[in-house]
Design an enzyme around this catalytic site. Structure first.
Site, PDB file in Angstrom:
ATOM      1  CG  ASP A 147      35.279 -12.801  18.064  1.00 48.29           C
ATOM      2  OD1 ASP A 147      34.254 -12.836  18.763  1.00 48.29           O
ATOM      3  OD2 ASP A 147      36.121 -13.714  18.037  1.00 48.29           O
ATOM      4  CG  HIS A 207      41.245 -13.944  24.937  1.00 51.23           C
ATOM      5  ND1 HIS A 207      39.905 -14.141  25.193  1.00 51.23           N
ATOM      6  CD2 HIS A 207      41.629 -14.992  24.162  1.00 51.23           C
ATOM      7  CE1 HIS A 207      39.504 -15.250  24.606  1.00 51.23           C
ATOM      8  NE2 HIS A 207      40.536 -15.785  23.974  1.00 51.23           N
ATOM      9  CG  ASP A 282      48.331 -28.145  25.514  1.00 52.46           C
ATOM     10  OD1 ASP A 282      48.602 -27.461  26.525  1.00 52.46           O
ATOM     11  OD2 ASP A 282      47.294 -28.825  25.412  1.00 52.46           O
ATOM     12  CD  GLU A 333      38.996 -18.412  31.827  1.00 47.58           C
ATOM     13  OE1 GLU A 333      38.533 -19.519  32.192  1.00 47.58           O
ATOM     14  OE2 GLU A 333      38.490 -17.740  30.912  1.00 47.58           O
TER      15      GLU A 333
END
Length: 397
Positions: A147, A207, A282, A333
């Site tokens: 990564d 990201h 979340d 996304e």
């Protein structure tokens, strides 16, 4: 050639089997709760019903054997036997100063082990996965994809911390970054869409997920990235604090009596939007609570958005302009609201998105508004495909 890509976490193994003739996914799956009660394998072969198998899975070797058994199962399988697997690619979170993927040998395994101190939740399980494959599939070539590798293109002034130089050298302290495979994949994909070589483009990739990072890309290399010595740095994240004044650390340790390990838990597990909101890590929960008028949820959301906008602006300055902005990963996304909030009032940079085009979740789409100078994209990441491509290239070299 068929290539198996593995991502071994502390209590999980994700896998995908690719046919590199057309880069299609033959099957993918997930083993969860390794070493704890309720362990389960979920196997999803292309064009067939999924297999869910609950069984005791004490370690990564048993987990990988279960994955292989599913891949060769008479009903749920997609290959006849293990010999059809030409090579195995492993995702490794921390590769130190490795600049690219490498074939696994004794020195590679030693380096992964030594770097475990910088990624204790990730490198150890990955090494166990490599060793399990050596035992179950002896002679099958294995490749490690790091990564951190893409970020090794950063100039020294971007990765150097202004601490005493000797201390940094002694303890390998520098900016390493993370999510490099994802940043590279979506940047290459965006360049392909616009029909120009990545080397000719100034790109910022976002990201955004429970862990988030933003990268500036120049001359097809990572020029700077928001995560640092560890994935704790940079943006406000789900449970991670991101950038804070370092003096807060000894201050809280003194005031609260925290040990170093406890302070680490506060910053890594109890902070971010969870810490600010007091509700959840979340972002979907944060959005829902904000819609109901929860003020701390609103604050957590705005702290996150502010941190993302700040990095995009800073990186546009470092790049001396911007051609492409990309959103990827779970939040990037799928969150229409996050993209809208981050891109709002960025027209001075040439960033403006079309509200209708932005109504997209989990699909590739250009969301640029008419007349905007910077082209903005939603591109689902595909780290596994990048790892498979690297694996194929190294095995065939």
């Amino acid at each position: 050639m068929k290539i198996l890509v593995l991502n071994c976490g502390s209590s999980s193994v994700k896998y995908q089997l690719f046919d590199m003739e057309d880069e299609s996914v033959l099957a993918k799956g997930l083993v969860e709760r390794i070493g704890i009660d309720g362990s389960v394998l979920t196997h999803r072969p292309a064009g067939k019903e999924k297999l869910v198998r609950e069984t005791e899975i004490p370690d990564h070797k048993v987990a990988i054997r279960l994955c292989l058994e599913a891949l060769t199962d008479p009903h749920y399988g997609v290959i006849k036997d293990y010999s059809e697997i030409g090579a195995i690619g492993h995702r490794i979170v921390h590769g130190g100063t490795f600049p690219h993927s490498v074939l696994v040998d004794a020195s590679t395994k030693k380096a992964i082990s030594e770097l475990e101190v910088l990624a204790p939740l990730h490198n150890g399980p990955a090494l166990r996965g490599i060793e399990a494959c050596e035992a179950i599939l002896p002679g099958t070539p294995q490749v490690t994809a790091f990564d951190t590798a893409f970020h090794q293109g950063m100039p020294d002034y971007a990765y150097t911390y202004s601490l005493p130089y000797e201390l940094c050298q002694k303890h390998l302290i520098r900016r390493y970054g993370a999510h490099g495979t994802s940043h590279q994949y979506v940047a290459l994909r965006a360049a392909a869409i616009v029909g120009k070589p990545l080397e000719e483009l100034k790109v910022i990739t976002c990201h955004l997920g429970n862990g988030s990072s933003i990268t500036a890309i120049k001359n097809a290399k990572s020029y700077d990235t928001s995560m640092g010595f560890t994935p704790l740095a940079g943006l406000t994240m789900g449970t991670r604090c991101g950038d804070i004044d370092p003096a807060i650390v000894p201050f809280l340790m003194e005031k609260e009596g925290y040990t170093p390990a406890e302070m680490d838990q506060v910053m890594n597990r109890r902070s971010g939007v969870l810490g600010v909101s007091g509700l959840s890590s979340d972002f979907r929960d944060i959005e829902a609570a904000m819609a109901e008028g929860n003020d701390r949820a609103r604050l957590a959301w705005e702290v996150f958005v502010h941190s993302a906008k700040k990095y995009i602006g800073a990186y546009a300055a470092l790049l001396n302009g911007l051609d492409i902005l990309v959103f990827t990963a779970g939040l990037g996304e799928n969150s229409i609201a996050a993209r809208e909030a981050i891109c709002r009032d960025m027209d001075y940079l040439g960033i403006k998105i079309d509200p209708e085009k932005n109504q997209v979740r989990g699909q590739e789409r250009e969301i640029t508004a008419a007349g905007a100078r910077v082209r903005t994209f939603v591109i689902p990441t595909n780290e596994e495909l990048m790892i498979a491509r690297d694996t194929l290239a190294l095995v065939q070299a």
